[in-house]
Scaffold this motif. Structure first.
Motif, mmCIF file in Angstrom:
data_model
loop_
_atom_site.group_PDB
_atom_site.id
_atom_site.type_symbol
_atom_site.label_atom_id
_atom_site.label_comp_id
_atom_site.label_asym_id
_atom_site.label_seq_id
_atom_site.Cartn_x
_atom_site.Cartn_y
_atom_site.Cartn_z
ATOM 1 N N GLY A 1 0.905 -5.236 4.108
ATOM 2 C CA GLY A 1 2.004 -4.680 4.885
ATOM 3 C C GLY A 1 1.625 -3.656 5.929
ATOM 4 O O GLY A 1 2.495 -3.011 6.512
ATOM 5 N N VAL A 2 0.335 -3.495 6.193
ATOM 6 C CA VAL A 2 -0.092 -2.572 7.243
ATOM 7 C C VAL A 2 0.217 -3.224 8.589
ATOM 8 O O VAL A 2 -0.131 -4.382 8.825
ATOM 9 C CB VAL A 2 -1.597 -2.241 7.124
ATOM 10 C CG1 VAL A 2 -2.050 -1.353 8.275
ATOM 11 C CG2 VAL A 2 -1.891 -1.584 5.785
ATOM 12 N N GLU A 3 0.880 -2.486 9.461
ATOM 13 C CA GLU A 3 1.276 -3.012 10.764
ATOM 14 C C GLU A 3 0.051 -3.261 11.643
ATOM 15 O O GLU A 3 -0.966 -2.584 11.526
ATOM 16 C CB GLU A 3 2.226 -2.044 11.453
ATOM 17 C CG GLU A 3 3.557 -1.918 10.740
ATOM 18 C CD GLU A 3 4.520 -0.998 11.463
ATOM 19 O OE1 GLU A 3 4.289 -0.667 12.647
ATOM 20 O OE2 GLU A 3 5.510 -0.609 10.831
ATOM 21 N N GLY B 1 -5.533 9.264 6.117
ATOM 22 C CA GLY B 1 -4.522 10.294 5.906
ATOM 23 C C GLY B 1 -3.178 9.917 6.510
ATOM 24 O O GLY B 1 -2.127 10.114 5.889
ATOM 25 N N SER B 2 -3.192 9.344 7.701
ATOM 26 C CA SER B 2 -1.926 8.956 8.334
ATOM 27 C C SER B 2 -1.261 7.819 7.569
ATOM 28 O O SER B 2 -0.031 7.782 7.442
ATOM 29 C CB SER B 2 -2.136 8.573 9.801
ATOM 30 O OG SER B 2 -2.815 7.332 9.922
ATOM 31 N N MET B 3 -2.052 6.909 7.017
ATOM 32 C CA MET B 3 -1.479 5.807 6.238
ATOM 33 C C MET B 3 -0.916 6.319 4.910
ATOM 34 O O MET B 3 0.117 5.838 4.441
ATOM 35 C CB MET B 3 -2.518 4.710 5.999
ATOM 36 C CG MET B 3 -2.919 3.968 7.264
ATOM 37 S SD MET B 3 -1.540 3.250 8.191
ATOM 38 C CE MET B 3 -0.886 2.098 6.991
ATOM 39 N N LEU B 4 -1.568 7.293 4.301
ATOM 40 C CA LEU B 4 -1.047 7.873 3.059
ATOM 41 C C LEU B 4 0.257 8.613 3.327
ATOM 42 O O LEU B 4 1.180 8.582 2.500
ATOM 43 C CB LEU B 4 -2.085 8.786 2.412
ATOM 44 C CG LEU B 4 -3.353 8.080 1.914
ATOM 45 C CD1 LEU B 4 -4.316 9.092 1.315
ATOM 46 C CD2 LEU B 4 -3.024 6.980 0.929
ATOM 47 N N THR B 5 0.355 9.251 4.488
ATOM 48 C CA THR B 5 1.604 9.897 4.881
ATOM 49 C C THR B 5 2.709 8.863 5.026
ATOM 50 O O THR B 5 3.841 9.081 4.585
ATOM 51 C CB THR B 5 1.416 10.687 6.190
ATOM 52 O OG1 THR B 5 0.431 11.700 5.980
ATOM 53 C CG2 THR B 5 2.715 11.321 6.661
ATOM 54 N N LYS B 6 2.391 7.729 5.633
ATOM 55 C CA LYS B 6 3.385 6.657 5.772
ATOM 56 C C LYS B 6 3.832 6.145 4.407
ATOM 57 O O LYS B 6 5.011 5.886 4.195
ATOM 58 C CB LYS B 6 2.822 5.503 6.596
ATOM 59 C CG LYS B 6 2.750 5.793 8.068
ATOM 60 C CD LYS B 6 2.298 4.575 8.848
ATOM 61 C CE LYS B 6 2.349 4.874 10.332
ATOM 62 N NZ LYS B 6 2.214 3.680 11.148
ATOM 63 N N ALA B 7 2.889 6.005 3.490
ATOM 64 C CA ALA B 7 3.246 5.542 2.143
ATOM 65 C C ALA B 7 4.127 6.575 1.442
ATOM 66 O O ALA B 7 5.126 6.222 0.806
ATOM 67 C CB ALA B 7 1.992 5.258 1.321
ATOM 68 N N ALA B 8 3.781 7.844 1.569
ATOM 69 C CA ALA B 8 4.538 8.900 0.904
ATOM 70 C C ALA B 8 5.953 9.026 1.470
ATOM 71 O O ALA B 8 6.897 9.342 0.742
ATOM 72 C CB ALA B 8 3.806 10.238 1.021
ATOM 73 N N ALA C 1 7.578 4.912 5.007
ATOM 74 C CA ALA C 1 7.427 4.129 6.235
ATOM 75 C C ALA C 1 6.555 2.893 6.002
ATOM 76 O O ALA C 1 6.701 1.880 6.684
ATOM 77 C CB ALA C 1 6.823 4.993 7.342
ATOM 78 N N TRP C 2 5.637 2.979 5.059
ATOM 79 C CA TRP C 2 4.838 1.828 4.621
ATOM 80 C C TRP C 2 5.328 1.543 3.214
ATOM 81 O O TRP C 2 5.266 2.404 2.345
ATOM 82 C CB TRP C 2 3.357 2.172 4.665
ATOM 83 C CG TRP C 2 2.427 1.103 4.195
ATOM 84 C CD1 TRP C 2 2.660 -0.247 4.137
ATOM 85 C CD2 TRP C 2 1.089 1.284 3.712
ATOM 86 N NE1 TRP C 2 1.561 -0.901 3.655
ATOM 87 C CE2 TRP C 2 0.578 0.005 3.383
ATOM 88 C CE3 TRP C 2 0.278 2.385 3.526
ATOM 89 C CZ2 TRP C 2 -0.706 -0.182 2.890
ATOM 90 C CZ3 TRP C 2 -1.008 2.193 3.035
ATOM 91 C CH2 TRP C 2 -1.487 0.918 2.731
ATOM 92 N N LYS C 3 5.829 0.383 2.968
ATOM 93 C CA LYS C 3 6.538 0.063 1.728
ATOM 94 C C LYS C 3 5.599 -0.210 0.551
ATOM 95 O O LYS C 3 5.677 -1.240 -0.105
ATOM 96 C CB LYS C 3 7.462 -1.142 1.944
ATOM 97 C CG LYS C 3 8.469 -0.948 3.045
ATOM 98 C CD LYS C 3 9.467 0.122 2.699
ATOM 99 C CE LYS C 3 10.499 0.242 3.793
ATOM 100 N NZ LYS C 3 11.143 1.511 3.845
ATOM 101 N N VAL C 4 4.699 0.728 0.275
ATOM 102 C CA VAL C 4 3.862 0.683 -0.921
ATOM 103 C C VAL C 4 3.863 2.086 -1.526
ATOM 104 O O VAL C 4 4.120 3.068 -0.833
ATOM 105 C CB VAL C 4 2.403 0.236 -0.644
ATOM 106 C CG1 VAL C 4 2.347 -1.170 -0.093
ATOM 107 C CG2 VAL C 4 1.694 1.201 0.278
ATOM 108 N N SER C 5 3.581 2.164 -2.809
ATOM 109 C CA SER C 5 3.533 3.484 -3.443
ATOM 110 C C SER C 5 2.304 4.234 -2.953
ATOM 111 O O SER C 5 1.325 3.638 -2.495
ATOM 112 C CB SER C 5 3.486 3.338 -4.964
ATOM 113 O OG SER C 5 2.218 2.851 -5.372
ATOM 114 N N LEU C 6 2.352 5.531 -3.057
ATOM 115 C CA LEU C 6 1.223 6.363 -2.650
ATOM 116 C C LEU C 6 -0.021 6.017 -3.462
ATOM 117 O O LEU C 6 -1.126 5.918 -2.926
ATOM 118 C CB LEU C 6 1.585 7.842 -2.800
ATOM 119 C CG LEU C 6 0.576 8.852 -2.276
ATOM 120 C CD1 LEU C 6 0.258 8.598 -0.800
ATOM 121 C CD2 LEU C 6 1.106 10.268 -2.458
ATOM 122 N N ASP C 7 0.151 5.775 -4.756
ATOM 123 C CA ASP C 7 -0.976 5.415 -5.616
ATOM 124 C C ASP C 7 -1.598 4.092 -5.179
ATOM 125 O O ASP C 7 -2.813 3.969 -5.063
ATOM 126 C CB ASP C 7 -0.506 5.336 -7.070
ATOM 127 C CG ASP C 7 -1.652 5.070 -8.030
ATOM 128 O OD1 ASP C 7 -2.660 5.808 -7.970
ATOM 129 O OD2 ASP C 7 -1.551 4.122 -8.822
#
Length: 118
Positions: free
Chosen positions: A50-52, A84-91, A94-100
């Motif tokens: 799901g990464v754009e 870091g930016s992708m983890l922010t999106k997950a948190a 904005a990115w539909k996956v859990s942070l873990d």
């Protein structure tokens, strides 16, 4: 209504659960392989998660700009910023996956790209 009367239904490609799963346990495992040095394999894995496309391209630029790390715990500064930016999106959702899941996926995939086992 045709599907209701047909005895045979052909689905060319399906991933996930199909059918009645009431009172059952379902385990699904999808293995995506990232080959060391092969950005296309990394791209497929991340896109599937799901990464754009724009984020994948930003990672490609970061990987090209950074020196190859000498250890799993020392990604280059641009790659680390991208993670870091992708983890922010997950948190933030904005990115539909859990942070873990995001943390494990990114660390494992990028490590594999570099030839490390995470």
């Amino acid at each position: 209504a045709i599907a209701m009367t047909s005895q045979n239904i052909h689905i060319g490609s399906f991933q996930g659960i199909l059918g009645d799963v009431a009172s059952s346990t379902v385990t699904q495992k999808l293995d995506m392989t990232v080959t060391a040095g092969d950005f296309n394999s990394l791209q497929r894995t991340l896109t599937h998660a799901g990464v754009e496309a724009s984020d994948v391209q930003a990672l490609k630029q970061a990987l090209a700009a950074d020196p190859k790390p000498t250890s799993l715990s020392a990604f280059g500064p641009q790659t680390a910023t991208w993670i870091g930016s992708m983890l922010t999106k997950a948190a933030s959702g904005a990115w539909k996956v859990s942070l873990d899941t995001a943390t494990k996926l990114l660390a494992t995939s990028i490590a594999a790209y570099y030839g490390f086992k995470a």
